[in-house]
Design a protein around this motif. Structure first.
Motif, PDB file in Angstrom:
ATOM      1  N   GLN A 142       0.836  -1.199   0.000  1.00  9.69           N
ATOM      2  CA  GLN A 142       0.000   0.000   0.000  1.00  9.69           C
ATOM      3  C   GLN A 142       0.875   1.255   0.000  1.00  9.69           C
ATOM      4  OE1 GLN A 142      -3.453  -0.246   2.339  1.00  9.69           O
ATOM      5  NE2 GLN A 142      -3.715   1.967   2.544  1.00  9.69           N
ATOM      6  N   ASP A 143       1.936   1.183   0.767  1.00 10.34           N
ATOM      7  CA  ASP A 143       2.849   2.312   0.827  1.00 10.34           C
ATOM      8  C   ASP A 143       3.488   2.538  -0.542  1.00 10.34           C
ATOM      9  OD1 ASP A 143       4.212   4.328   2.301  1.00 10.34           O
ATOM     10  OD2 ASP A 143       6.031   3.109   2.054  1.00 10.34           O
ATOM     11  N   PHE A 144       3.909   1.447  -1.131  1.00 20.95           N
ATOM     12  CA  PHE A 144       4.513   1.526  -2.454  1.00 20.95           C
ATOM     13  C   PHE A 144       3.512   2.094  -3.464  1.00 20.95           C
ATOM     14  CE2 PHE A 144       4.725  -0.763  -6.567  1.00 20.95           C
ATOM     15  CZ  PHE A 144       5.834  -0.119  -7.083  1.00 20.95           C
ATOM     16  N   TYR A 145       2.276   1.597  -3.331  1.00 28.84           N
ATOM     17  CA  TYR A 145       1.229   2.001  -4.282  1.00 28.84           C
ATOM     18  C   TYR A 145       0.982   3.503  -4.205  1.00 28.84           C
ATOM     19  CZ  TYR A 145      -3.374   2.171  -6.494  1.00 28.84           C
ATOM     20  OH  TYR A 145      -4.427   2.478  -7.298  1.00 28.84           O
ATOM     21  N   SER A 146       0.869   3.996  -2.989  1.00 31.81           N
ATOM     22  CA  SER A 146       0.598   5.421  -2.868  1.00 31.81           C
ATOM     23  C   SER A 146       1.856   6.221  -3.236  1.00 31.81           C
ATOM     24  CB  SER A 146       0.096   5.762  -1.458  1.00 31.81           C
ATOM     25  OG  SER A 146       1.157   6.129  -0.629  1.00 31.81           O
TER      26      SER A 146
END
Lengths: 243, 879
Positions: A142-146
C-alpha cells in the motif's frame, strides 16, 4: 566513539536488517549517530563501502547538478538490463525514497542502496527479486502504491495525475496482480470524459477496489459506501456493458 | 217452550258428534264432521232439507243418562245456567233425541260417476271443446269427492289426465315446422293453452287445492303439478327444448343484427322458462355464452374496422340495447351478467388496443365528447387505471416534444400553457374531475417541467480535479464558466423569460385583466418547477433590467406578480425581489434631494440631466464591472453625485455599473434633430463623433476603453442595426478589426425620439451562462456548507452517517422520496415557522447521492476533509 562505532558497524554488517530497522526507527538519535558513522573517515570498511556507492553514484550523476537525472537513470537501467519503465525501477525509487521523479540525490542513493544491502551493479541486479518480494508484502504494498502516485506529482502543488499517466501507472503497479480488473478500469478511464485527472483519494480507491471487490460479478460493491464517484461510474459502466 | 229449544240446540250438536266419533272433539271439528254426515245430495237440497235431518225427540233427551255429555258440550257458563234453570220446579218430562238409525250411504258408484263427469269435463277443456256440464256442478263434484275423502284419488286421476294430455301436446311439437319462428310460436301457443287449461282445471278443482293439497304434505298444487308435468315432458323430449332455446337465441341474435324481432313472443317464451324454473340452466347460460361469442367476434371485427370514437359509440349503444333487452323481455336477474359479458367482450378485452389506437388521437383532437364516452365506459369496467396511465404517457410524450426540442424553446412556455389549459378542460368535461386524474396531470407536468435540469453540477460536467487545482492556484472562482453548457433547468428559465416578455413594456393590446390572467396561468407552471432557484435567478435578472431601463409595462403588474410568488413560496423567496423595488423607490427620493442639494445647484455642468439608481448589493444580480472612459461632463457628474451621496450615507461604497446606464442624446443630423435613447456605452461612442468625422475601431477602443466584445456589440447596434446613426466602412453585418466608422450625415427617421438601446435588454450568452452558473454555485455552496457544518461538529464521521445526516438536514420531503427514486430534495433554507417550511418546499432542487459524493470528494480535494488512513469509510475533519 570510534570503537563503539566499529562495534555498531560490525553488527550492522552481520545483520543488515538491523540497520534497516534502525533507519526506520523513529528515534532520531540513532539515525543521527549512524550518519555520523557514515561520514566518519576513520572507519575503513564503512568508508570503503560509501566510497563504492559514491563512485557508482558519480558514474551516473550529472556532472553539473551532482544528482542522477533521467538520463543517468536510463543508463543505470541499461547497465542492469532492466527497462527504465519496469516496475522494478519504480520499486527501486520507492526503496530509495526518491522525492522527485526521474532524479536520485546522493543521500537517497546512499541510504537506499544501504537499505538494499548492495554496493555494486551486479548485487543490485541480484537484489531486485528480493526487492520485489519485499514490496509485495501486504504491509509494504500500500505504501509503495501510494508512493507510485506521489512519485508522479512532478509540479509543486500538483495534486492530480492525468488520466493517461494514471493508466500506465495502474498497469505497472497493479497489472500483474489484478490483470482483468486493471484492464477494464483502464479501458473505462480512457473512454470516460468526466475526469481528466485522478487524485490521490481516487487512486487509493482503485487499490481498495481491486483488493476488495469480487470480480466479475461485482456483488459486494455498494455505491452507497464511500467509494469515489469515479468507481461508482466505473461499476455502472461495467454493468451496462455486460447487459 | 223457548227454554227446552235452547237446550235441545246444544244437545243436537253433541249428539250428532257422538254419532260419528266416540270421542269428544272440539266444537269446530264437530261441526265439520256433522256436515260430512249430511246426505251426499246437492248443495241446494242440503240447504233446503237441513232441518229434516235431525229429528227432535224430546223424550229421547236424558240428562241423567249421560250427564257427562251435558257437562261437556256446552260452554261452562251455559251449562251452569241450564242447570239452574233445570232445577226450577218443573214437571219431569224427558226429552229424548233419537238418532236416525241408518247411516247415510253413498251411492256405490258415486266416485266413479263423479269422476266420469269431471274427466269428461277435463278432457273437453284440454280439447277446447264445450262441455255439457256447467262449471258450478263440476266444482260441486270436486267438492263432494273431497268431502268423501276421495281427494287423493281425485288428485291422482287429474294428474294422470293432465300428464296424458301434456305429454301429447309436447309430442305434437316434435318434428314440427323447421322454421324456428313458427316453431317458437307453436311452443308459445302450446304453453299459453296449457296455462289457460290448467287455470281452468284448477278453478274447477279449487276445493281440492284448498283441502287435500293443503293438508297433505309433498303434494303440489294443481298448477304446480301442471308445470311440473310440462317440465318433465319437456325434458323427455329434448328436441323441443333445444329447438326452443336455439330459436330464442337465434331471434335475439337477429335482433342484435338489426332485424326486428317479436319481442312479445320472446317475452312469453322466456316467462315460460322462468315459470318452469329452468330459466337459469336451460336458457341463461347458453344465452350468456352466445352473447359472449357474439360480442367477442363483433368486438374484434369492429376494432379492426372502425376508429376508436366510432367503436366507443357503438359499444355504448350496444350496452344500452342490452339494458333495454333486459327491461323488455329478458329476466331481470340476467341483467347483471349480461351487461358484464357484453362489457367484457366489447371493452375489457380491448382496453389497451383502444388506448393505443385512439387515445392520442382523441386527446390531440381535443374531442371532449368522445373522451367522456371513453371515460364513462372505462369506468364501467374498472379500467380507469389504464386510462390514467395512458393519460400520463400522453402528457409526457406530448410535453416532451415541447420541452425537449431546443428549437422550440421560444414557444415552449406558451405551448405548455395551452397544453395545460386543454388538459384542464378535458379533465373537467371528460374525466368528470376525477381526482386521481388531476394528480396524474400534475405529476406528469412536474416531470415535464423538470426534464431538462441538472442537479448540482452539470455545467459541462464536474470540473476535473486538475482544473480545480489550477483554479485554486490561480485564485479563480471555483467553477470555470463553461459557455453553452447545459442549463440547470431550461423550462424554469424559459418561464421566467416568458414572464419577462409579458411584463415588459410594449405589449400593446393586453389589458390589465388579461395580463393578470396570464400571470396566474404561468404560476401554475411555476408550481411544478423543482429548481425554483433557477427561476428566481432568471426572473431577477430580467426584473432588474426592466426596472433599471424603465421597461416595465406596469409597476402594478410587477408587484402583483411578486405578491403571487410570495404567497406561493413565502417571503424568503421574494424579499430580494422586493428589495429591488425598494431600491428603485429610494433612488427616486435620493435623486430628488440631490437635485435640490447645494452641490447639484452649484457644481453641476449644465445641459445634462442625470438620475442615479442606487442598488443594494445582494438584492440585485451581480454584474461584471465594465470599464469605460466617460466623457468629462459625465465624470464630473458622477463625482458630484458620489460626494453628495457619501455625505448623506457615510461608510458606503459606490460602484458604478456602467453597463446598465442609459441616456437620451440630442443629436443634430443635417436632415433634422433627433433624440436618441441609447445605452451609456453607445453614448460614449457617439460623443466621440462630436469631435471627429471618421474613427477606426482601434481609435474608438483606445478612446473609450470599452472591452472589445462589448464595444463590437455596441458599434454593431449603432451601425448595423435597424437604426443606423453611424456608417461602417466597409459595410457588413459584423464588426471586423479593420473597420472604421463615420457619422451618418444622411440619417433620417420618421419619429423624433428613437430607441437604439434594445441591445441592453437583450440577454447575451455570457449573461445566461453566468446566471446559470450562479445557480449551480449557490447550490454547491449550500451543500458544501452543510457538509462542513456537520463535519465540524462531528470531527470524525463515516460516509453513510454523513450522508444520512446530510439528508436529515434537508427536509421531510427529501426523506420520503429517498427509497424509491434515489433523488433527494435539498432545501435551500430551513426555517422553523410553518409558512417558511412551506416556502422551503418550493425552494427545492433535486440532488442525488452521487452529487453529495462529488461535493465530499471536492472537499477532500480542498483539504477540508480527509479519508481516514485506516478506514476508507470514515472521514476526518481537517480544521
Amino acid at each position: 566513539m570510534p570503537p563503539r562505532a566499529s562495534k555498531r558497524k560490525a553488527t550492522a554488517s552481520h545483520n543488515s536488517s538491523s540497520v534497516t530497522s534502525a533507519d526506520d526507527s523513529p528515534t532520531g538519535t540513532i539515525t543521527g549517530l549512524d550518519n555520523v558513522i557514515l561520514i566518519a573517515p576513520s572507519d575503513k570498511n564503512k568508508t570503503k563501502k560509501t566510497d563504492r556507492l559514491d563512485t557508482l553514484f558519480d558514474s551516473y550523476a550529472n556532472c553539473s547538478s551532482g544528482i542522477i537525472d533521467p538520463e543517468g537513470i536510463e543508463a543505470l537501467c541499461s547497465d542492469i538490463n532492466v527497462e527504465h519503465t519496469d516496475v522494478r525501477i519504480l520499486m527501486f525509487a520507492w526503496k530509495l525514497k526518491a522525492q522527485r521523479q526521474g532524479y536520485f540525490t546522493r543521500d537517497e542513493w546512499r541510504s537506499g542502496m544501504k537499505a538494499l544491502k548492495v554496493d555494486s551493479l551486479s548485487k543490485l541486479k541480484k537484489g531486485l527479486p528480493e526487492l520485489e518480494k519485499e514490496v509485495n508484502t501486504p504491509g509494504n504494498f500500500q505504501d509503495f502504491y501510494s508512493y507510485a502516485f506521489r512519485y508522479c506529482l512532478t509540479e509543486e502543488k500538483q495534486k492530480t495525475v492525468d488520466i493517461e499517466s494514471v493508466c500506465e501507472l495502474l498497469n505497472l503497479v497493479l497489472g500483474s496482480q489484478f490483470q482483468s480488473k486493471v484492464d477494464l478500469l483502464i479501458e473505462y478511464l480512457k473512454i470516460q470524459s468526466d475526469y481528466k485527472a485522478i487524485n490521490l483519494d481516487q487512486w487509493m480507491g482503485f487499490l481498495r477496489f481491486c483488493k476488495e471487490i469480487s470480480f466479475p460479478d461485482l456483488e459486494n460493491y455498494d455505491a452507497d459506501l464511500a467509494w469515489p464517484l469515479i468507481l461508482d461510474n466505473f461499476v455502472d459502466w461495467m454493468k451496462e456493458k455486460r447487459s | 217452550m223457548s227454554l227446552p229449544t235452547k237446550r235441545s240446540a246444544t244437545a243436537t250438536a253433541s249428539t250428532a258428534g257422538t254419532s260419528t266419533s266416540s270421542t269428544y272433539p272440539p266444537m269446530k271439528k264437530a261441526k265439520c264432521q256433522a256436515a260430512s254426515a249430511f246426505s251426499p245430495l246437492d248443495y241446494s237440497k242440503n240447504g233446503l232439507h237441513h232441518s229434516d235431518e235431525v229429528v227432535f225427540d224430546p223424550s229421547s233427551i236424558s240428562l241423567d243418562d249421560d250427564p257427562k255429555l251435558v257437562d261437556y258440550c256446552p260452554p261452562p257458563a251455559a251449562a251452569n245456567l241450564s242447570r239452574k234453570k233445570a232445577t226450577l220446579p218443573q214437571p219431569a218430562k224427558k226429552l229424548v233425541i233419537k238418532l236416525v238409525k241408518a247411516k247415510p250411504t253413498l251411492p256405490t258408484n258415486f266416485e266413479e260417476d263423479t269422476w266420469a263427469k269431471l274427466q269428461s269435463a277435463i278432457k273437453a277443456i284440454f280439447l277446447k271443446q264445450p262441455d255439457s256440464c256447467d262449471l258450478e256442478k263440476l266444482y260441486q263434484a270436486v267438492n263432494d269427492l273431497c268431502l268423501h275423502k276421495m281427494g287423493g284419488n281425485l288428485y291422482l286421476r287429474i294428474e294422470k289426465e293432465c300428464e296424458a294430455h301434456i305429454s301429447a301436446a309436447l309430442q305434437s311439437l316434435v318434428g314440427q315446422s323447421p322454421d324456428l319462428e313458427v316453431f317458437l310460436k307453436l311452443v308459445a301457443t302450446c304453453w299459453k293453452d296449457l296455462c289457460d287449461q290448467m287455470l281452468m282445471i284448477r278453478g274447477i278443482a279449487l276445493y281440492l287445492d284448498r283441502t287435500y293439497v293443503k293438508q297433505t304434505p309433498n303434494v303440489r298444487s294443481l298448477w304446480d303439478m301442471g308445470l311440473q308435468l310440462f317440465r318433465k315432458h319437456l325434458s323427455l323430449s329434448p328436441e323441443v327444448e333445444h329447438k326452443t332455446v336455439t330459436g330464442i337465441l337465434r331471434m335475439i341474435e337477429r335482433e342484435r343484427l338489426g332485424e326486428s324481432a317479436d319481442r312479445s313472443l320472446l317475452d312469453h317464451l322466456l316467462k315460460m322458462f322462468t315459470s318452469l324454473g329452468i330459466y337459469a340452466e336451460s336458457f341463461e347460460s347458453p344465452f350468456l355464452e352466445c352473447t359472449s361469442e357474439f360480442y367477442a367476434s363483433e368486438g374484434m371485427k369492429y376494432m379492426q374496422q372502425s376508429d376508436v370514437p366510432d367503436y366507443l359509440k357503438h359499444v355504448e349503444s350496444r350496452l344500452n340495447e342490452e339494458q333495454d333487452r333486459c327491461n323488455i323481455y329478458i329476466d331481470a336477474s340476467t341483467k347483471k351478467p349480461l351487461i358484464a359479458t357484453a362489457e367484457k367482450q366489447l371493452l375489457e378485452r380491448h382496453i389497451s388496443a383502444i388506448l393505443d389506437k385512439g387515445f392520442m388521437m382523441l386527446m390531440d383532437g381535443h374531442r371532449i365528447k368522445d373522451l367522456q364516452t371513453m371515460y364513462s365506459l372505462f369506468l364501467r369496467v374498472n379500467s380507469l387505471e389504464s386510462l390514467r396511465q395512458a393519460l400520463s404517457m400522453y402528457i409526457r410524450r406530448t410535453g416532451q416534444g415541447m420541452v425537449m426540442d431546443e428549437e422550440k424553446d421560444k414557444d415552449m412556455v406558451s405551448s405548455l400553457l395551452e397544453f395545460k389549459a386543454s388538459l384542464d378542460s378535458v379533465w373537467e368535461e371528460s374525466f368528470s374531475k376525477n381526482e386521481g386524474f388531476c394528480i396524474t396531470v400534475k405529476d406528469a407536468f412536474e416531470h415535464l417541467i423538470n426534464l431538462r435540469q441538472a442537479g448540482l453540477s452539470v455545467i459541462g460536467k464536474e470540473m476535473s480535479p486538475i482544473d480545480s487545482w489550477f483554479a485554486d492556484l490561480l485564485r479563480l472562482r471555483p467553477l470555470f464558466p463553461v459557455y453553452g453548457a447545459s442549463p440547470t433547468n431550461r423550462p424554469a428559465e424559459l418561464i421566467a423569460k416568458f414572464l419577462d416578455d409579458k411584463l415588459r413594456a410594449g405589449n400593446k393590446g393586453t389589458s390589465e385583466e388579461e395580463l393578470e390572467g396570464t400571470l396566474d396561468k404561468v404560476l401554475v407552471l411555476f408550481r411544478f418547477i423543482q429548481g425554483k432557484d433557477v427561476f428566481e435567478a432568471f426572473y431577477k435578472k430580467d426584473l432588474a433590467k426592466r426596472l433599471l431601463l424603465g421597461k416595465s409595462a406596469s409597476i402594478d403588474a410587477e408587484k402583483s406578480m411578486i405578491s403571487k410568488l410570495k404567497t406561493e413560496c413565502g417571503s424568503q423567496f421574494t424579499n430580494k425581489l422586493e428589495g429591488m423595488f425598494k431600491d428603485i423607490e429610494l433612488s427616486k427620493e435620493i435623486n430628488e434631494s440631490f437635485k435640490q442639494s447645494s452641490q447639484a445647484r452649484t457644481k453641476l455642468p449644465s445641459g445634462i440631466e442625470m438620475s442615479v439608481h442606487v442598488l443594494t448589493t445582494g438584492y440585485w444580480p451581480t454584474y461584471p464591472p465594465m470599464d469605460v472612459r466617460l466623457p468629462h461632463e459625465l465624470n464630473v457628474y458622477q463625482d458630484i453625485f458620489k460626494e453628495f451621496y457619501l455625505s448623506k450615507y457615510s461608510g458606503r461604497r459606490l460602484m458604478w455599473q456602467n453597463s446598465l446606464g442609459h441616456c437620451v442624446l440630442k443629436a443634430e443630423f443635417p436632415k433634422g434633430r433627433k433624440e436618441l435613447a441609447v445605452s451609456l456605452f453607445q453614448t460614449v461612442v457617439l460623443m466621440l463623433f462630436n469631435d471627429a468625422q471618421k474613427l477606426s475601431l482601434q481609435d474608438i477602443k483606445d478612446s473609450t476603453g470599452i472591452e472589445d466584445k462589448e464595444l463590437r456589440r455596441t458599434l454593431q447596434s449603432l451601425a448595423c442595426g435597424r437604426v443606423r446613426v453611424l456608417q461602417k466602412l466597409p459595410k457588413g453585418r459584423d464588426v471586423e478589426d479593420d473597420d472604421s466608422f463615420l457619422f451618418n450625415e444622411g440619417f433620417t427617421a420618421p419619429l423624433y425620439r428613437i430607441k437604439v438601446n434594445a441591445i441592453q435588454m437583450k440577454e447575451t450568452v455570457e449573461e445566461n451562462t453566468s446566471t446559470t452558473e450562479r445557480v449551480f454555485q449557490h447550490r454547491q455552496y449550500q451543500v458544501d456548507a452543510a457538509i462542513v457544518r456537520i463535519m465540524k461538529t462531528r470531527k470524525v464521521l463515516s460516509h453513510t452517517l454523513l450522508i444520512t445526516e446530510l439528508f436529515q438536514q434537508m427536509n421531510e420531503i427529501g426523506r420520503q422520496t429517498l427509497p424509491s427514486s434515489k433523488t433527494f430534495l435539498l432545501l435551500m433554507d430551513i426555517d422553523i415557522d410553518e409558512k417558511n417550511i412551506l416556502c422551503c418546499k418550493q425552494l427545492k432542487f433535486p440532488i442525488k447521492p452521487a452529487d453529495l459524493k462529488k461535493r465530499i470528494e471536492s472537499l477532500i480535494d480542498r483539504d477540508y476533509l480527509e479519508r481516514d488512513k485506516n478506514n476508507s469509510q470514515i472521514y476526518n475533519y481537517l480544521a
